[in-house]
Scaffold this active site. Structure first.
Site, mmCIF file in Angstrom:
data_model
loop_
_atom_site.group_PDB
_atom_site.id
_atom_site.type_symbol
_atom_site.label_atom_id
_atom_site.label_comp_id
_atom_site.label_asym_id
_atom_site.label_seq_id
_atom_site.Cartn_x
_atom_site.Cartn_y
_atom_site.Cartn_z
ATOM 1 N N GLY A 1 15.640 -2.374 3.744
ATOM 2 C CA GLY A 1 14.286 -2.863 3.993
ATOM 3 C C GLY A 1 13.181 -2.792 2.591
ATOM 4 O O GLY A 1 12.389 -3.695 2.357
ATOM 5 N N ASP A 2 13.643 -1.878 1.691
ATOM 6 C CA ASP A 2 12.857 -1.805 0.633
ATOM 7 C C ASP A 2 12.944 -2.834 -0.262
ATOM 8 O O ASP A 2 12.055 -3.716 -0.858
ATOM 9 C CB ASP A 2 13.217 -0.567 -0.165
ATOM 10 C CG ASP A 2 12.619 -0.254 -1.763
ATOM 11 O OD1 ASP A 2 11.208 -0.284 -1.416
ATOM 12 O OD2 ASP A 2 13.189 -0.024 -2.513
#
Length: 129
Positions: free
Chosen positions: A19-20
């Site tokens: 997700g980063d």
């Protein structure tokens, strides 16, 4: 018998790892789509959104727009405890940013492209308030 969601079973830290990158790419894409801007301006604005403090600031307002399943992923991400915190991170901000990154990793791995786009647009709307 209810089908098991293999993505939901992943560690919140694994979801945050994915997700980063997804979140940063979506933020950069959104900024570029808004129109011409100098590279240094794009970079400054992107950093404002992707650093832990910027992400953490948006999470409470974003929660009101999430489904129950998304809130559960957010909660799991917030409660995840990494082995160490970066020196520059305030623990509460870091946990909230991990929660947001977990949500974006979850939606990406599920192939929820439209929802990712909706949340990215919502984040920019909430940031304007």
């Amino acid at each position: 018998m209810e089908a098991v969601d293999p993505v939901a079973g992943l560690s919140p830290l694994v979801l945050a790892y994915v997700g980063d990158a997804v979140y940063e790419l979506l933020v950069r894409t959104h900024l570029v789509r808004r129109g011409p801007a100098r590279l240094e301006q794009l970079h400054r604005e992107a950093v404002r959104f992707v650093r832990a403090a910027g992400q953490a600031r948006l999470v409470p307002a974003l929660e009101a727009h999430l489904t129950a399943a998304e809130k559960d992923i957010l909660r799991r991400g917030r409660n995840a405890r990494p082995g160490h915190l970066p020196r520059s991170a305030v623990p509460e901000e870091y946990h909230s940013s991990t929660a947001l990154e977990s949500l974006f990793g979850y939606l990406y791995l599920k192939g929820e492209w439209q929802r990712l786009d909706e949340l990215t647009r919502l984040i920019f709307e909430l940031a304007e308030v």
